[in-house]
Design an enzyme around this catalytic site. Structure first.
Site, PDB file in Angstrom:
ATOM      1  N   ARG A  93      -6.862  -3.062 -16.699  1.00 21.51           N
ATOM      2  CA  ARG A  93      -6.266  -4.237 -17.346  1.00 21.51           C
ATOM      3  C   ARG A  93      -6.672  -5.485 -16.595  1.00 21.51           C
ATOM      4  NH1 ARG A  93      -2.557  -5.333 -13.407  1.00 21.51           N
ATOM      5  NH2 ARG A  93      -1.535  -3.568 -12.403  1.00 21.51           N
ATOM      6  N   LYS A 134      -3.613   9.817 -11.003  1.00 18.89           N
ATOM      7  CA  LYS A 134      -4.325   9.560  -9.757  1.00 18.89           C
ATOM      8  C   LYS A 134      -5.128  10.788  -9.301  1.00 18.89           C
ATOM      9  CE  LYS A 134      -1.709   5.751  -7.733  1.00 18.89           C
ATOM     10  NZ  LYS A 134      -1.089   5.291  -8.988  1.00 18.89           N
ATOM     11  N   GLU A 157      -2.604  12.583   0.664  1.00 17.09           N
ATOM     12  CA  GLU A 157      -3.821  12.015   1.239  1.00 17.09           C
ATOM     13  C   GLU A 157      -3.596  11.727   2.724  1.00 17.09           C
ATOM     14  OE1 GLU A 157      -5.900   9.462  -2.382  1.00 17.09           O
ATOM     15  OE2 GLU A 157      -4.712   8.435  -0.858  1.00 17.09           O
ATOM     16  N   HIS A 197       4.386  -1.898  -0.936  1.00 11.65           N
ATOM     17  CA  HIS A 197       3.118  -1.628  -1.620  1.00 11.65           C
ATOM     18  C   HIS A 197       2.900  -2.539  -2.829  1.00 11.65           C
ATOM     19  CE1 HIS A 197       2.788   1.849   0.954  1.00 11.65           C
ATOM     20  NE2 HIS A 197       3.924   2.322   0.495  1.00 11.65           N
TER      21      HIS A 197
END
Length: 493
Positions: free
Chosen positions: A291, A116, A200, A235
């Site tokens: 994907r 990430k 973040e 999530h």
């Protein structure tokens, strides 16, 4: 086109890939574990090979064994589905080295998006908006606290190698930061073998909006509309719809073109998804899923484009048959992930044998499933029973059709999350399209689930009687939860 393809996956996504192959005249090869030796996908394929014991580490994650089977069977390509090895750059590279086509993006693109932090920095360089945060990994606790203070709370701590909603935690104040940091680092190390984390700024009132993309080997990339995936627990997505209720033609064009820019920045090929957080008119890059997504079904329903077939065509070196202006959508589609899990017990998995089963049908309904009556939901794998999808000319019609389909769905023997889906679909805020990723908590949906469970008792007894008059006690728990069994028994005596 390929003559034979191995599908390195199981359950409904294995069948989905095999259906695309069958329609194209391509022979299919299944690989299965000990737990799946009698599974539908293994019987559906033209050939099936045993690859190991039930634990995925000894079967569906055994790269060398899967490639060995591909070579032995004469498969020219491997379709990875989603999960397992689908986003594993090492596996994609092993396929390439063995002369087998990996039906997905190049290993380099997967590798770039696997971290990430690397993905975030790539997008910054490409001019794609990202959430304010750290540019690199957090090296120590003191540095992390200093960065969090400078960004301002609340913040999100994320595992760099995370995925599937694992390795993320919101921190609302400095007091809870150290414990959260240690927790995520521990989870990241055990789940992904990499304790690297970054920070973040937490986006308030976020909506999760993703854009489906298709990219060929010649540099052509198109976005195939968007999907809203804001109904989540921990999530992880539970309900998706296409298009997004918040979308306008102007915003779609802007975000879609940004998704294309992101794909081109990493030399992307094949089908993929660029995910964004959207809040109060702004949007930020989240990640690229390299994907086919679980929820690709609803994009297919509103556009008429078979994404699984396009994967095969692109992997064979064919050019995209669409220009951006060719892609339009019609109507609305919603997907509910029907899982063997208990929403009244923090969505805990509910493995077991399905004793009674009847899927929904009728106008506008699509069911992608790998289960049947007598099938055992294994504790070793994801607890998904099916993907139930509804299409309508309008969002309202799609919702109403989904409500009707959920009423029809009979699954007995395991606890399911069907009551959860019913509770969400009848919620007024959902019907108005007022969605955020905190929807479940904001609207106290679990309390509504309890009411649905109570209402479902009579319905369970009535519909189950059609399947088997002699076993009402079992069938009465259709679409209900485990905690309700005793009450059902009393009513069916």
């Amino acid at each position: 086109m390929f003559k034979k393809v191995l599908v390195a996956n199981r359950g409904e996504i294995a069948i989905r890939a095999m259906r695309a192959c069958r329609e194209l005249g391509v022979k299919t090869v299944a690989v299965y574990s000990e737990a799946d030796k009698n599974a539908l996908f293994a019987k559906y394929a033209d050939e099936a090979y045993y690859i190991g014991p039930a634990p995925s580490s000894q079967s569906y994650l055994n790269m060398d064994k899967i490639i060995e089977v591909a070579l032995e069977s004469g498969a020219e390509g491997i379709h990875p589905g989603y999960g397992f090895l689908s986003e594993n750059s090492v596996f994609a590279r092993k396929c390439e080295e063995a002369g087998i086509v990996f039906i997905g993006p190049p290993s380099k693109a997967i590798e770039q998006m696997g971290s990430k932090i690397a993905a975030r920095n790539t997008m910054i360089k490409a001019g794609v908006p990202v959430v304010p945060g750290t540019e690199g990994a957090i090296s120590n606790e003191e540095e992390a606290i200093e960065i969090a203070d400078s960004i301002g709370y609340p913040v999100m701590i994320k595992a760099s190698a995370g995925g599937g909603g694992i390795g993320m935690k919101i921190v609302h104040s400095k007091e809870g930061f150290k414990a959260a940091l240690n927790s995520i680092q521990s989870v990241a190390a055990s789940a992904f073998g990499d304790p690297t984390v970054f920070i973040e700024k937490y986006v308030e009132e976020p909506r999760h909006i993703e854009f489906q993309i298709l990219a060929d080997k010649y540099g052509d990339v198109v976005y195939v509309m968007e999907r809203e995936c804001s109904i989540q627990r921990r999530h992880q997505k539970l309900i998706e719809e296409a298009p997004s209720p918040v979308m306008t033609p102007e915003l779609r064009k802007e975000m879609g073109e940004t998704a294309v820019k992101a794909a081109k920045a990493i030399g992307y090929e094949n089908a993929g998804t660029v995910e964004f957080l959207y809040s109060k008119g702004d949007y930020y890059f989240l990640e690229v899923n390299t994907r086919l997504q679980v929820e690709h079904t609803i994009t297919e329903m509103i556009t008429g484009i078979d994404l699984a077939k396009q994967q095969l065509h692109i992997a064979c070196g064919e050019k995209l048959p669409y220009k951006q202006e060719d892609i339009v959508h019609r109507g609305w589609a919603i997907e509910c992930r029907i899982n063997a899990e208990d929403p009244l017990n923090d969505f805990a998995p509910s493995p077991g044998k399905i004793r009674r089963y009847r899927s929904a049908g009728g106008p506008g309904i699509r069911v992608d499933s790998g289960v049947h009556m007598g099938y055992t939901i294994s504790p070793y794998y994801d607890s998904m029973i099916s993907k139930l999808c509804a299409w309508g000319q309008t969002r309202e019609e799609a919702i109403d059709r989904m409500k009707r389909a959920l009423y029809e769905y009979v699954v007995a023997g395991v606890t399911t999350n069907i009551p959860f889906h019913k509770a969400v679909l009848r919620n007024e805020a959902f019907r108005e399209g007022k969605l955020t990723t905190h929807f479940i908590d904001e609207y106290n949906i679990i309390e509504d689930v309890k009411k649905v469970v109570e209402e479902d008792t009579t319905k369970g007894v009535t519909l189950a009687s059609v399947l088997d008059n002699k076993d009402l006690k079992i069938a009465a728990v259709t679409a209900a939860v485990g905690s309700y069994v005793n009450a059902v028994k009393k009513q069916t005596k």
